[in-house]
Enzyme design. Structure first.
Site, mmCIF file in Angstrom:
data_model
loop_
_atom_site.group_PDB
_atom_site.id
_atom_site.type_symbol
_atom_site.label_atom_id
_atom_site.label_comp_id
_atom_site.label_asym_id
_atom_site.label_seq_id
_atom_site.Cartn_x
_atom_site.Cartn_y
_atom_site.Cartn_z
ATOM 1 N N SER A 69 0.833 -1.196 0.000
ATOM 2 C CA SER A 69 0.000 0.000 0.000
ATOM 3 C C SER A 69 0.872 1.252 0.000
ATOM 4 O O SER A 69 1.695 1.424 -0.906
ATOM 5 C CB SER A 69 -0.952 -0.041 1.203
ATOM 6 N N ASP B 99 -8.698 -4.381 -6.582
ATOM 7 C CA ASP B 99 -8.139 -3.495 -5.561
ATOM 8 C C ASP B 99 -8.393 -2.031 -5.916
ATOM 9 O O ASP B 99 -8.016 -1.557 -6.992
ATOM 10 C CB ASP B 99 -6.643 -3.770 -5.446
#
Length: 699
Positions: free
Chosen positions: A471, A523
């Site tokens: 991330s 995602d």
């Protein structure tokens, strides 16, 4: 769409948003009215007790009041059900009904006070059943009043004041005039101040310094530019339709979205995407995605490496990740083991109370204490935790950067302005994400200036440098790898679920030789960039404006579809029956949203494009991209035996945000690790099968 206008201001709620909450309150009021009516009927001749006269008047008045409220709610729900999202005409009488309903709160408040006084009077000696009924009535009244106040606060729009729509007396109507420009500047400044106050309130629990104040202003500008586009449009329409307030309000409403409109748009987009995915692919398209054996072998090797290094990226989260993935045993294990072999204070930066972070890292990675060169849990805006460790299995010096886990990290994520990345001997300089670049600069200074990498290579000079992160950590690791590439030519980087708006095209191409990005499923973060958000906003407006179903039907059917699955609903739209060429033209509902667009309006919109580069240029994912997709026969409740497939992909696949219930969960580190481990184990089992099949001793 449009936002409801009451008391001379716009609210963050639509006239078709009262169906579901109104129906719920109507059900509660009906049950309540029936209960009070039965109570009054049964005890009609038993009000001779002390305080009974007041009780009789109270119950009779309550029955009449509840009946009035029920009638108002019936009208409110019925009118709110009419029309569609982009056609509020059949609901034009709703404000009057809403005013009536709000007026009924005053006698309800008075009756709640009277009931509370009567119940608290010790001289009352009426039947206990009646007293308990009144107590329940008083409690229910106050609960409804409190929730109503909370609802008003939630739908209050600080920028919805009627003064936004007016120009001062004597101001020129020419948009190019200094007065009009000053008014536009004031509107935008007000929006920025509102968002800055919201962000400061959200982050009130953290210490705020100069960096925080700069970040707050930058993020507020970002939110204002995305969510408050109507400010400039309102000003233009006000200039053109001077003195015609009602027409102005209609146009403002037609170019507006309320939160429930966005929810309906996301539901429609998800079902539209599912319908497109269920369509069979053309044979040419299938052949284009069939990889060669050489590419497949290379992919298998990278997947095995990615599964190994994802452990380090996950470990960087410390004890929150370890407890999340081991909810029943983690605390016991950490309490039993973490106090052993505690490193000296000089080896750890930042707070690690009870040694939980370091103990979790040891558990997740399986490394020994002596394998760690440096560990930092220090966390501020633009300064994120990381650790440096020796990986003897892969003969690598691993720099693992933590992802988003605090308010400071969120501020770093949201500092999404673009800035230049200047590197010596690299021709492909370009734009990068500002906040993540600042975080990479911080870690770069620690690694180089503090001699951390020199210390690591002194211990293991034959090892190569590998940088990993998930991330925010994946984005930071990617930019850090670019900074260190010249000094360490054999460097590799594995970025797991990095943010999509990270590197310009030239830098993204430059990183394909040493960075591997791993994306799972749909995602959201990997597709998150300002151009993609603008594209999502346009798609939401288009699909919502052209759906001919009421909003409450969209929401109810969408909730059922998201929870229980089934076939996507075929909501009738103005798209039906139009040929492909016609789809490029504005549709009827869209035309109603953009009526009377003058040359001044267009000039105002296009001015930034003519005089300066785009405010948010296209930024892409770093390096070569591995896209991992879940295969499951069921669309919702999949079995525990989930299979994954992986393929090489390119940045254009992630140029649009996909709506799915898993758009958030596909980003979670445990899901990424599970998918990679599954693929790695499947590849290992296939290799063992091939070895047994071609074993010469078996011949």
């Amino acid at each position: 769409m449009p936002g409801l206008v009451l008391f001379g201001r716009r609210w963050a709620i639509g006239s078709d948003d009262f169906v579901l909450p109104g129906a719920f309150e109507l059900f509660v009021r009906l049950v309540w009215w029936i209960g009070i009516f039965v109570l009054y009927t049964v005890h009609k001749g038993q009000f001779n007790c002390p305080g009974g006269g007041l009780l009789h008047s109270y119950l009779l008045g309550l029955i009449i009041l509840l009946a009035s409220i029920i009638c108002a709610l019936c009208a409110l729900v019925y009118v709110s059900m009419q029309g569609t999202i982009s056609n509020p005409g059949p609901r034009k009488s709703l404000p009057k009904i809403l005013y009536t309903r709000l007026l009924l709160y005053f006698p309800e408040f008075i009756w709640a006070v009277v009931g509370a006084v009567w119940v608290s009077d010790n001289s009352v000696q009426c039947e206990k059943t009646v007293v308990n009924g009144v107590i329940g009535t008083v409690i229910a009244s106050w609960i409804i009043i409190i929730f109503t106040i909370i609802g008003v606060v939630i739908v209050f729009d600080p920028l919805g004041g009627k003064k936004t729509f007016y120009l001062p007396e004597g101001v020129s109507r020419n948009l190019e005039s200094s007065h009009s420009g000053q008014l536009l500047y004031n509107v935008k400044s007000s929006a920025t101040r509102v968002w800055e106050k919201r962000i400061r309130l959200l982050c009130c629990c953290i210490v705020q310094d100069d960096d925080h104040r700069v970040a707050f202003t930058s993020i507020a500008e970002l939110f204002r530019s995305y969510f408050s586009v109507r400010a400039s449009r309102v000003l233009v329409l006000a200039v053109e339709l001077w003195g015609v307030l009602q027409s102005l309000l209609c146009l403002v409403q037609d170019t507006d979205l309320v939160p429930s409109d966005i929810a309906a748009g996301l539901i429609l987009l998800h079902q539209e995407q599912d319908k497109m995915e269920s369509c069979p692919k053309e044979p040419e398209e299938v052949l284009c995605h069939s990889p060669s054996s050489l590419v497949t072998d290379d992919l298998d090797v990278e997947l095995e490496n990615a599964a190994h290094y994802m452990l380090f990226a996950a470990a960087a989260y410390g004890w929150p990740y370890y407890v999340y993935t081991n909810p029943y045993t983690a605390l016991c294990k950490l309490n039993g083991d973490c106090c052993r072999n505690r490193p000296t204070d000089s080896e750890i930066m930042g707070s690690d109370r009870h040694n939980f972070h370091f103990g979790s890292i040891l558990k997740i990675t399986g490394l020994q204490y002596r394998d760690f060169i440096h560990i930092s849990f220090h966390n501020k805006i633009y300064e994120i935790p990381f650790f440096v460790a020796l990986d003897h299995k892969k003969e690598a010096i691993v720099v693992a950067v933590r992802g988003t886990l605090s308010f400071e990290d969120i501020l770093t994520d949201l500092s999404a302005d673009c800035e230049d990345l200047t590197l010596e001997e690299v021709l492909e300089n370009g734009f990068v994400h500002k906040g993540i670049t600042q975080a990479a600069n911080y870690i770069y200074g620690k690694l180089i200036n503090d001699g951390i990498l020199n210390q690591a290579f002194t211990i293991a000079p034959e090892y190569r440098l590998v940088i990993v992160g998930h991330s925010l950590g994946g984005g930071t690791a990617s930019i850090l790898a670019i900074m260190l590439r010249n000094s360490f030519p054999t460097l590799r980087c594995f970025a797991f679920s990095p943010p999509g708006g990270l590197l310009s095209k030239s830098l993204a191409d430059y990183t394909k030789n040493f960075i591997i990005s791993v994306i799972v499923g749909k995602d959201l973060v990997a597709r998150l960039s300002m151009p993609n958000m603008e594209d999502l906003k346009r798609r939401i407006v288009r699909i919502v404006a052209n759906c001919n179903r009421p909003k409450y039907q969209i929401l109810l059917r969408g909730c059922w579809y998201e929870v229980f699955g089934g076939d996507p609903d075929d909501f009738p739209t103005e798209l039906d029956g139009r040929n492909q060429d016609a789809l490029t033209q504005p549709l009827l509902a869209e035309e109603s949203l953009m009526v009377h667009r003058s040359p001044s309006y267009n000039a105002l919109e296009e001015e930034p494009r003519l005089n300066s580069p785009p405010q948010y240029p296209h930024l892409y994912l770093p390096g070569k991209i591995i896209h991992v997709v879940e295969e499951c026969s069921s669309k919702r409740l999949c079995s525990s035996d989930i299979k994954y497939t992986a393929r090489w992909s390119n940045e254009t696949v992630f140029s649009s945000i996909l709506i799915s219930p898993k758009m958030i969960t596909d980003h979670m580190p445990d899901v990424v690790l599970k998918a990679l481990n599954s693929l790695s184990q499947e590849h290992g089992s296939c290799l063992s099968c091939q070895t047994r099949e071609y074993n010469p001793s078996a011949v």
